[in-house]
Enzyme design. Structure first.
Site, PDB file in Angstrom:
ATOM      1  CB  CYS A  59       9.336  -0.119  33.793  1.00  0.00           C
ATOM      2  SG  CYS A  59      10.216  -1.293  32.746  1.00  0.00           S
ATOM      3  CB  CYS A  85      15.046 -12.876  27.943  1.00  0.00           C
ATOM      4  SG  CYS A  85      14.118 -14.189  27.110  1.00  0.00           S
ATOM      5  CG  ASP A  96      -5.551  15.639   0.753  1.00  0.00           C
ATOM      6  OD1 ASP A  96      -4.551  15.701   1.497  1.00  0.00           O
ATOM      7  OD2 ASP A  96      -5.573  16.083  -0.400  1.00  0.00           O
ATOM      8  CG  ASP A 101     -10.951   5.502  -5.467  1.00  0.00           C
ATOM      9  OD1 ASP A 101      -9.814   5.948  -5.249  1.00  0.00           O
ATOM     10  OD2 ASP A 101     -11.489   5.518  -6.594  1.00  0.00           O
ATOM     11  CG  ASP A 142      -5.869   7.070 -13.118  1.00  0.00           C
ATOM     12  OD1 ASP A 142      -5.620   8.060 -13.843  1.00  0.00           O
ATOM     13  OD2 ASP A 142      -7.017   6.614 -12.979  1.00  0.00           O
TER      14      ASP A 142
END
Length: 1027
Positions: A59, A67, A363, A529, A727
């Protein structure tokens, strides 16, 4: 994480995993190609032949020879970008595996950073490698075809992960050289650096004088001992009179109830008995509410000390990472623009960007929410640098641009006005795009939503869809317009299938906990919330002053902030601000074991949510004597007892090692080995040997709909199931384990949200809260009988939790007490006998103690008398409407199994100022208070008419009844204004039902008169037996 990988959707149970790419490639903001090593930042250099050094022939990832050599000798021996094994180049020493590269999997040493990993993390790694299947070996190669949307992390809690990808800046994966900045540790020989930092600290503290004779090490030790926060007790001149009045009121109440019991009303026993039962219930309710406020305290934090301790110049930032959770369900009721403002305020917080990860739970699996987050991520690239450059507050653009203040105050930069105007134009264009998405989503196509690349939206069926994860902002692609890194932004929609129990918001929050545990695993979590934006950019730092404090932080499970609201009318007609609760009750609980969790604006410790108990601190030394004198000291302990004490000092680390050997983690946390391993990392971080493909699969796995089956999720871990007010249950379980919580009230409100100022919406919101309390009362987690084992929950704290579950039942005696005045006026009877002058002192003392308690309470809390009075009024309004319906619905659910649907409170507001305040929405909750109001008005009219007809002598007994009735009418006055609305017109159906019920009740009462004893014939006491 990589933001360019696209939407990842899949189902673990169905063995599906799909990556849906966007139709547009991400625009590179910065050209990172060149002759610079992307690992260390040095020049790559040339080979012996004079060509550019190329470490990876697959690549061409730019890496220098040092390194490259380090990766082959000490690291993973793989290219950080394409994961291809490095081949030996000319001039490089041979390492193990060079001759047989295909058969050797040497991932054991990947990211092997020798930085002093603690014992706890070593034990977690040993569990991962020894006991559990981690998906390593050949399987990783097979899964490598999936794009690395989540970067392989590391277990250090400083930064949370090592980004690995195509175009991202890569952090150093090997140790700093000894000569580089940031490599210094505590070294006695390097006094020069410490002396300079000590001088800087003295300058910040205001001590400008040089002290050459002071020991810099001692100065740093003294600095480290300074607390990050402190308690500020209420002045004794305010709190002591308050306590004295409480005790006096308790004594007066006992004397009053004794008088009421010993002096019945013989000609109206039914009325008398009803009133006495109601008064006894009110007394018990008052005790449960009043005594938890016995030890109120304030707190103050020291943000400068937090920075001095954890953000030292020239050293890595040691502030703990934080995962921020935002939950939303229905974008029609929770507008995407509101959610976007919340997300933007989170991304612009004053906190290290590499320490913040924002997870948005959708949700409802809405494509509208997904598209709006994509637009939000693009706008954040411009908004975040603008906020940080000019220190903008608040950092939600909608709220900032609508502020009616002098925005030029404290802004000395000459370019501010120009950039502000440009940013406002950008935001207006952003709003247009969001509103266009909303308009488009209002009409769903028959065939379902289609993504830009032609792929059907996986969430077209909201009740049957796979889990979805999209990284909008991450280490790759997550840069602003100035090239600076942005916090992570992740979209999550958990899997839903028919036949599974999903547990609403609590289930969604637990799914976020697991996803974040796999991807970033920050030791602390902030939940908000979707309509609660960050109003104070330093809010998380405020919480860290408690959670990272070495003295108190180990036993703190969460830091709760008060809820503050925008868009409420000045008079707060329906007590939406709830100031009495947040500024009085919560301060009182903070002096006991901590405030209750109120569902939003709370920073959690992850280990506390996982069900672990707080660490055991070292015991205080005891006096030891020979045992011959019982008055001094204690007997000398035996060797066995001493060893037991030493064993108990191990704290959380020893307990976890014990749990590791005895507990079946998979039965507790689920069938994800990576997630189970993350739960053992107290300081957070992801396991260093996790490959991107494994993390991707596990993230989809932990949000599958069947993951929680046969585990302790929802019963002992995470958000607790069993009530729509999850809660209260969640905080209660933590306090029962011995944790304590903190109440933090910074001068500038940390978070602000929107409240339903409309009467109908407000009553429905209160109904939902009260119904949750009723569910808790009848559950096994009821504070009346749960949590006594171990005695870790303090009694006054238990009183407060008991009050949160019992208060809805007060609606029954309250309704009866509000009807009694009308009954007394219609029947010419009263609930009390004629009182003497001495007995009247009881009533005067009782009313005087009630007034004194309220005045002194307002004095130490700072709450205004108007806010206190609005709270008293809505206590009556909500008590005879929403609380009453909650009791009925709760009993129907427990006894008959009839469940009620959870409805999301609408967050939308009218364009007109407070236009929603006057909007009327029909609900059956309005019938009981309207009926009570009409009955009392009819009773007042009837009583006054009867007194006029009977003469002057009947006015004396009438005053007590009228006072009683006026008390009810005055408390219901805001309700009456709400019924009238802006046009002062009440809907016909409300008038019809209320008048009908009131008329029927009045006629039946006059006809039956059940509470008044009947007498036939003449009064024998007047004329004798033989009359």
């Amino acid at each position: 994480m990589e933001a360019s990988a696209g939407l990842v959707a899949g189902s673990h149970n169905r063995n599906e995993l799909v990556v849906i790419h966007n139709h547009e490639e991400p625009k590179p903001l910065k050209n990172l190609d060149g002759q610079v090593c992307e690992i260390c930042g040095d020049q790559i250099g040339l080979t012996v032949e004079g060509d550019l050094f190329v470490a990876c022939n697959e690549c061409g990832f730019p890496a220098c020879r040092p390194c490259y050599e380090y990766e082959r000798r000490e690291g993973s021996q793989n290219c950080p970008q394409c994961k291809t094994r490095y081949k030996r180049l000319r001039g490089s020493p041979r390492v193990e595996g060079d001759e047989d590269e295909e058969d050797i999997d040497d991932i054991e040493d990947e990211f092997n950073i020798d930085d002093g990993q603690d014992k706890q993390k070593q034990s977690a790694e040993s569990t991962l490698y020894g006991k559990m299947s981690y998906g390593r070996g050949p399987e990783d190669d097979e899964n490598g075809r999936f794009p690395p949307v989540i970067a392989g992390g590391h277990s250090r809690h400083v930064s949370g992960e090592f980004p690995v990808g195509e175009n991202g800046l890569h952090k150093r994966v090997h140790q700093y050289a000894s000569s580089e900045a940031g490599s210094e540790r505590w070294d006695d020989k390097k006094e020069g650096g410490w002396r300079e930092r000590m001088d800087d600290w003295k300058l910040q503290q205001g001590n400008l004088g040089p002290e050459p004779d002071d020991d810099p090490e001692m100065g740093m030790i003294d600095e480290a001992r300074q607390p990050l926060s402190r308690k500020v007790p209420i002045a004794s001149s305010k709190i002591n009179p308050y306590r004295m009045v409480i005790v006096a009121r308790l004594v007066i109440l006992a004397v009053f109830l004794r008088y009421r019991l010993l002096n019945p009303v013989h000609d109206a026993l039914g009325l008398w008995l009803t009133s006495v039962i109601c008064e006894i219930w009110f007394a018990v309710s008052w005790i449960l509410d009043q005594f938890p406020k016995w030890f109120p305290i304030d707190r103050e934090t020291y943000l400068d000390r937090l920075s001095l301790r954890y953000e030292r110049e020239g050293e890595p930032n040691m502030l703990a990472p934080v995962d921020v959770f935002v939950s939303t369900v229905d974008p029609m009721k929770e507008p995407p623009l509101v959610t976007s403002n919340t997300v933007l305020s989170i991304l612009a917080m004053d906190y290290p960007v590499e320490k913040i990860s924002c997870y948005v739970s959708d949700d409802g699996a809405s494509m509208l929410t997904f598209d709006s987050l994509a637009e939000t991520a693009e706008f954040a690239r411009k908004w975040v640098p603008f906020c940080k450059k000019f220190s903008i507050e608040p950092r939600a653009p909608e709220m900032y641009f609508t502020l009616k203040i002098d925005y030029l105050k404290d802004k000395v930069q000459p370019t501010f006005v120009k950039e502000r105007r440009a940013m406002k134009r950008e935001y207006e264009e952003f709003k247009v795009r969001i509103n266009a998405l909303v308009a488009k989503a209002s009409k769903a196509p028959i065939e379902g939503w289609i993504m830009p690349d032609g792929t059907p939206w996986p969430g077209n069926n909201t009740k049957d869809h796979p889990g979805m994860i999209q990284v909008f902002l991450g280490s790759n692609g997550g840069f602003d317009v100035e090239g600076h890194e942005l916090p992570r932004l992740v979209y999550v929609s958990r899997e839903k299938r028919p036949g599974f129990q999903h547990h609403k918001k609590a289930g969604a929050m637990n799914a976020l906990v697991r996803v974040a545990g796999v991807l970033t695993n920050a030791p602390f979590m902030l939940n908000l919330d979707c309509d609660h934006y960050v109003n104070n950019s330093k809010a998380v730092r405020e919480a860290m002053c408690f959670l990272m404090d070495p003295q108190i932080g180990k036993k703190v499970c969460y830091v709760q902030f008060p809820q503050r609201f925008d868009g409420i009318d000045r008079h707060d007609r329906y007590a939406n601000r709830n100031t009495v609760f947040f500024d009085i009750n919560m301060k009182g609980l903070d002096g006991i074991q901590g405030p209750v969790y109120v569902g939003t604006g709370c920073v959690f410790k992850r280990q506390a949510l996982y069900g672990y108990e707080p660490p055991k601190g070292p015991k205080r030394p005891k006096m030891i004597s020979c045992g011959c004198c019982p008055c001094f000291g204690r007997r000398r302990k035996s060797k066995h007892e001493s060893n037991g004490d030493i064993a108990s000092l191990g704290g959380a680390e020893g307990d976890k090692e014990h749990l590791m050997s005895e507990m079946n983690f998979e039965q507790k946390f689920g069938q994800s080995s990576i997630f189970v391993t993350s739960t053992l990392m107290e300081d957070g971080g992801v396991p260093p040997s996790s490959s991107p493909a494994v993390l991707l699969k596990e993230a989809i796995h932990v949000i599958s709909c069947g993951y929680e089956d046969k585990t302790e999720w929802g019963t002992e871990l995470g958000w607790i199931y069993g009530s729509i007010t999850e809660d209260i249950l969640t905080g209660f379980k933590m306090h029962c384990r011995g944790w304590r919580s903190i109440y933090c009230m910074p001068k500038r409100a940390a978070f602000k949200g929107s409240a339903p100022i409309n009467l109908s919406d407000r009553l429905n919101q209160v109904l939902r809260w009260a119904l949750g309390s009723v569910e808790i009362f009848f559950s096994r987690h009821s504070p009346l009988w749960y949590g006594y084992k171990g005695g870790k929950l303090k009694w006054l704290e238990r009183f407060a939790y008991a009050n949160t579950t019992i208060y809805p039942f007060t609606s029954i005696p309250l309704l009866a007490y509000c009807i009694l005045p009308a009954i007394c006026l219609l029947t010419d009877k009263f609930i009390m006998p004629p009182i003497s002058t001495f007995a009247s002192l009881f009533f005067i003392a009782l009313f005087g103690s009630i007034i004194a308690t309220g005045i002194l309470e307002l004095r130490w809390s700072g709450v205004s008398i108007e806010e206190w009075w609005r709270n008293e009024q809505f206590w009556v309004i909500g008590g005879i409407s929403a609380h009453l319906f909650a009791v009925v619905q709760g009993l129907l659910k427990i006894l008959a199994g009839i469940d009620t649907n959870f409805t999301v409170t609408s967050k939308a507001t009218d364009d007109d100022d407070f236009g929603e305040l006057y909007a009327f929405k029909w609900t059956t909750l309005l019938i009981p208070p309207t009926t009570v109001l009409i009955i009392n008005i009819v009773g007042v009219v009837a009583g006054i008419s009867d007194a006029i007809n009977n003469g002057y002598q009947s006015w004396g007994p009438l005053f007590g009844k009228l006072f009683f009735s006026f008390w009810v009418i005055v408390h219901l006055y805001p309700f009456l204004k709400g019924l009238m609305g802006r046009q002062n017109r009440t809907p016909t159906i409300v008038v019809i039902w209320s008048i009908l019920l009131a008329s029927i009740f009045s006629l039946l009462w006059v006809r039956i008169d059940p509470f008044v004893m009947k007498t036939k014939g003449p009064d024998t006491s007047m004329c004798g037996i033989n009359c």
